[in-house]
Design a protein around this motif. Structure first.
Motif, PDB file in Angstrom:
ATOM      1  N   SER A  36      36.736  38.202  41.154  1.00 37.25           N
ATOM      2  CA  SER A  36      37.553  38.075  42.372  1.00 37.25           C
ATOM      3  C   SER A  36      36.730  37.524  43.527  1.00 37.25           C
ATOM      4  CB  SER A  36      38.125  39.441  42.767  1.00 37.25           C
ATOM      5  OG  SER A  36      37.075  40.323  43.144  1.00 37.25           O
ATOM      6  N   GLY A  37      35.390  37.551  43.362  1.00 36.43           N
ATOM      7  CA  GLY A  37      34.515  37.062  44.416  1.00 36.43           C
ATOM      8  C   GLY A  37      34.242  38.092  45.495  1.00 36.43           C
ATOM      9  N   THR A  38      34.687  39.323  45.288  1.00 38.58           N
ATOM     10  CA  THR A  38      34.544  40.344  46.329  1.00 38.58           C
ATOM     11  C   THR A  38      33.504  41.406  45.996  1.00 38.58           C
ATOM     12  OG1 THR A  38      36.349  41.643  45.363  1.00 38.58           O
ATOM     13  CG2 THR A  38      36.936  40.052  47.082  1.00 38.58           C
ATOM     14  N   GLN A  45      27.922  29.634  40.069  1.00 33.53           N
ATOM     15  CA  GLN A  45      28.307  29.157  41.402  1.00 33.53           C
ATOM     16  C   GLN A  45      27.311  28.128  41.930  1.00 33.53           C
ATOM     17  OE1 GLN A  45      29.382  33.517  42.823  1.00 33.53           O
ATOM     18  NE2 GLN A  45      29.712  32.066  44.480  1.00 33.53           N
ATOM     19  N   GLN A  46      26.035  28.455  41.787  1.00 30.69           N
ATOM     20  CA  GLN A  46      24.994  27.561  42.309  1.00 30.69           C
ATOM     21  C   GLN A  46      24.962  26.242  41.543  1.00 30.69           C
ATOM     22  OE1 GLN A  46      21.546  30.089  42.034  1.00 30.69           O
ATOM     23  NE2 GLN A  46      21.910  31.056  44.024  1.00 30.69           N
ATOM     24  N   GLU A  47      25.112  26.331  40.212  1.00 31.54           N
ATOM     25  CA  GLU A  47      25.053  25.127  39.380  1.00 31.54           C
ATOM     26  C   GLU A  47      26.210  24.179  39.673  1.00 31.54           C
ATOM     27  OE1 GLU A  47      25.106  23.902  34.642  1.00 31.54           O
ATOM     28  OE2 GLU A  47      24.611  25.961  35.225  1.00 31.54           O
ATOM     29  N   ASP A  56      35.999  30.487  46.287  1.00 29.84           N
ATOM     30  CA  ASP A  56      36.604  29.655  45.244  1.00 29.84           C
ATOM     31  C   ASP A  56      36.685  30.372  43.898  1.00 29.84           C
ATOM     32  OD1 ASP A  56      36.704  27.529  47.038  1.00 29.84           O
ATOM     33  OD2 ASP A  56      34.745  26.749  46.432  1.00 29.84           O
ATOM     34  N   VAL A  57      35.895  31.426  43.740  1.00 33.07           N
ATOM     35  CA  VAL A  57      35.694  32.033  42.421  1.00 33.07           C
ATOM     36  C   VAL A  57      36.997  32.508  41.789  1.00 33.07           C
ATOM     37  CG1 VAL A  57      34.612  33.950  41.178  1.00 33.07           C
ATOM     38  CG2 VAL A  57      33.294  32.638  42.844  1.00 33.07           C
ATOM     39  N   LEU A  58      37.829  33.203  42.546  1.00 38.21           N
ATOM     40  CA  LEU A  58      39.070  33.743  41.979  1.00 38.21           C
ATOM     41  C   LEU A  58      39.964  32.612  41.469  1.00 38.21           C
ATOM     42  CD1 LEU A  58      41.206  36.663  43.231  1.00 38.21           C
ATOM     43  CD2 LEU A  58      42.325  34.506  42.729  1.00 38.21           C
ATOM     44  N   ASP A  59      40.215  31.621  42.304  1.00 38.43           N
ATOM     45  CA  ASP A  59      41.086  30.513  41.906  1.00 38.43           C
ATOM     46  C   ASP A  59      40.568  29.811  40.661  1.00 38.43           C
ATOM     47  OD1 ASP A  59      42.800  30.992  43.951  1.00 38.43           O
ATOM     48  OD2 ASP A  59      42.154  29.340  45.208  1.00 38.43           O
ATOM     49  N   ILE A  60      39.281  29.502  40.678  1.00 38.56           N
ATOM     50  CA  ILE A  60      38.705  28.752  39.551  1.00 38.56           C
ATOM     51  C   ILE A  60      38.713  29.591  38.280  1.00 38.56           C
ATOM     52  CG2 ILE A  60      36.596  27.696  38.674  1.00 38.56           C
ATOM     53  CD1 ILE A  60      35.992  26.837  41.588  1.00 38.56           C
ATOM     54  N   GLY A  87      45.297  42.124  37.231  1.00 43.23           N
ATOM     55  CA  GLY A  87      45.806  43.347  37.842  1.00 43.23           C
ATOM     56  C   GLY A  87      45.739  43.263  39.354  1.00 43.23           C
ATOM     57  N   ALA A  88      46.719  43.839  40.022  1.00 43.74           N
ATOM     58  CA  ALA A  88      46.749  43.830  41.492  1.00 43.74           C
ATOM     59  C   ALA A  88      46.843  45.260  42.012  1.00 43.74           C
ATOM     60  CB  ALA A  88      47.939  43.019  41.995  1.00 43.74           C
ATOM     61  N   SER A  89      46.071  45.564  43.044  1.00 37.96           N
ATOM     62  CA  SER A  89      46.151  46.901  43.649  1.00 37.96           C
ATOM     63  C   SER A  89      46.848  46.864  44.995  1.00 37.96           C
ATOM     64  CB  SER A  89      44.752  47.498  43.800  1.00 37.96           C
ATOM     65  OG  SER A  89      43.909  46.635  44.529  1.00 37.96           O
ATOM     66  N   ASN A  90      47.257  45.661  45.438  1.00 36.89           N
ATOM     67  CA  ASN A  90      48.074  45.555  46.653  1.00 36.89           C
ATOM     68  C   ASN A  90      48.835  44.225  46.628  1.00 36.89           C
ATOM     69  OD1 ASN A  90      46.358  43.458  47.961  1.00 36.89           O
ATOM     70  ND2 ASN A  90      44.872  45.134  48.045  1.00 36.89           N
ATOM     71  N   ALA A  91      49.830  44.123  47.506  1.00 34.05           N
ATOM     72  CA  ALA A  91      50.720  42.959  47.496  1.00 34.05           C
ATOM     73  C   ALA A  91      49.995  41.665  47.878  1.00 34.05           C
ATOM     74  CB  ALA A  91      51.887  43.189  48.439  1.00 34.05           C
ATOM     75  N   SER A  92      48.984  41.755  48.737  1.00 35.72           N
ATOM     76  CA  SER A  92      48.273  40.544  49.147  1.00 35.72           C
ATOM     77  C   SER A  92      47.527  39.903  47.977  1.00 35.72           C
ATOM     78  CB  SER A  92      47.309  40.836  50.297  1.00 35.72           C
ATOM     79  OG  SER A  92      46.289  41.726  49.884  1.00 35.72           O
ATOM     80  N   GLN A  93      47.060  40.727  47.045  1.00 33.55           N
ATOM     81  CA  GLN A  93      46.397  40.194  45.845  1.00 33.55           C
ATOM     82  C   GLN A  93      47.399  39.414  44.982  1.00 33.55           C
ATOM     83  OE1 GLN A  93      44.447  43.451  43.857  1.00 33.55           O
ATOM     84  NE2 GLN A  93      42.659  43.352  45.198  1.00 33.55           N
ATOM     85  N   VAL A  94      48.613  39.920  44.896  1.00 32.56           N
ATOM     86  CA  VAL A  94      49.657  39.202  44.156  1.00 32.56           C
ATOM     87  C   VAL A  94      49.848  37.812  44.752  1.00 32.56           C
ATOM     88  CG1 VAL A  94      52.087  39.158  43.490  1.00 32.56           C
ATOM     89  CG2 VAL A  94      50.844  41.322  43.492  1.00 32.56           C
ATOM     90  N   ASN A  95      49.919  37.738  46.069  1.00 28.01           N
ATOM     91  CA  ASN A  95      50.094  36.442  46.744  1.00 28.01           C
ATOM     92  C   ASN A  95      48.918  35.512  46.434  1.00 28.01           C
ATOM     93  OD1 ASN A  95      52.602  36.777  48.109  1.00 28.01           O
ATOM     94  ND2 ASN A  95      51.606  38.166  49.537  1.00 28.01           N
ATOM     95  N   GLN A  96      47.721  36.066  46.370  1.00 29.85           N
ATOM     96  CA  GLN A  96      46.540  35.268  46.019  1.00 29.85           C
ATOM     97  C   GLN A  96      46.683  34.669  44.621  1.00 29.85           C
ATOM     98  OE1 GLN A  96      43.081  37.897  46.826  1.00 29.85           O
ATOM     99  NE2 GLN A  96      42.021  35.991  47.263  1.00 29.85           N
TER     100      GLN A  96
END
Length: 244
Positions: free
Chosen positions: A168-170, A203-205, A212-216, A233-242
């Motif tokens: 997720s990059g987080t 990421q570096q390579e 960008d990590v989640l999308d890719i 899996g999503a733990s909140n609605a904003s993650q679903v939107n992502q």
């Protein structure tokens, strides 16, 4: 709010299980209104105690209980969770699936793949319609199995496409999981740091930014034409939107 947000954004495939807390009951609150559009997949065979049960009687009874909790007349996909090759060859699983199909209680049947050997057998078997497999940017061993499934016309659902959140990059090496969070038992500090180091090298390579990590990671899986669907899996609605 998570399910509602997903539905509003056009998501219609939901993967659950008889041991995912009260997830089936929660989804059942939505199937009353959305039945025609929803594709509900659930699974059985692994008890909360960690003991597996793939007897014909248990599988059939589990499907019937899931139908009640989900308020459905038919399950879109009903799978057994990580049987071994030996357990598949015993025949109970296939007999249970056959009876449930003939009774109209399930439309398609599947196998959650725990080892590649059982996965290969499943995709070659005429009794199995689809597989669910662990596959992500940091673990691509099942690539050949996924391609084999495509060759045999079998559906492929990818579980944990974000490696339980690492992609997720987080996360950082200082990330701590609550003791009631199952990830606290899986991701020791050493394993978490090891995975994050691999991700950092990628990421570096390739010159990716952290955001960008989640999308890719999701696009990487979906770029394989043999993948039918992914289940982040999503733990909140904003993650679903992502994800959407």
């Amino acid at each position: 709010s998570i399910v509602k947000t997903a539905l509003e954004n056009g998501v219609n495939f939901f993967d659950t299980s008889d041991i995912y807390g009260n997830a089936e009951e929660l989804l059942g609150e939505f199937t009353k209104y959305e039945k025609s559009d929803l594709v509900i997949a659930t699974k059985t065979g692994l008890k909360l105690s960690g003991v597996q049960d793939f007897s014909k009687e248990y599988i059939i009874r589990s499907a019937e209980k899931s139908l009640i909790r989900l308020k459905l007349d038919q399950l879109s996909i009903f799978s057994v969770n990580k049987p071994s090759l030996e357990q598949l060859l015993q025949g109970d699983i296939y007999e249970a699936f056959d009876r449930l199909k003939k009774q109209g209680k399930i439309l398609f049947c599947g196998v959650g793949v725990g080892d590649i050997e059982a996965g290969v057998h499943s995709v070659k078997s005429k009794e199995i319609d689809c597989i669910q497999v662990l596959y992500h940017l940091l673990y691509n061993e099942p690539t050949e199995l996924i391609d084999l499934a495509g060759l045999h016309g079998k559906g492929v659902v990818v579980r944990s496409p974000l490696n339980s959140g690492i992609l997720s990059g987080t996360y950082s090496k200082n990330t701590k999981f609550d003791t009631v969070d199952w990830r606290s038992r899986i991701f020791t500090s050493d394993l978490l740091e090891e995975r994050l180091c691999i991700l950092q090298e990628i990421q570096q390579e390739l010159g990716w930014e952290r955001e960008d990590v989640l999308d890719i990671s999701l696009q990487y899986i979906l770029s394989n034409d043999n993948v039918s669907s992914i289940t982040p899996g999503a733990s909140n609605a904003s993650q679903v939107n992502q994800y959407v």
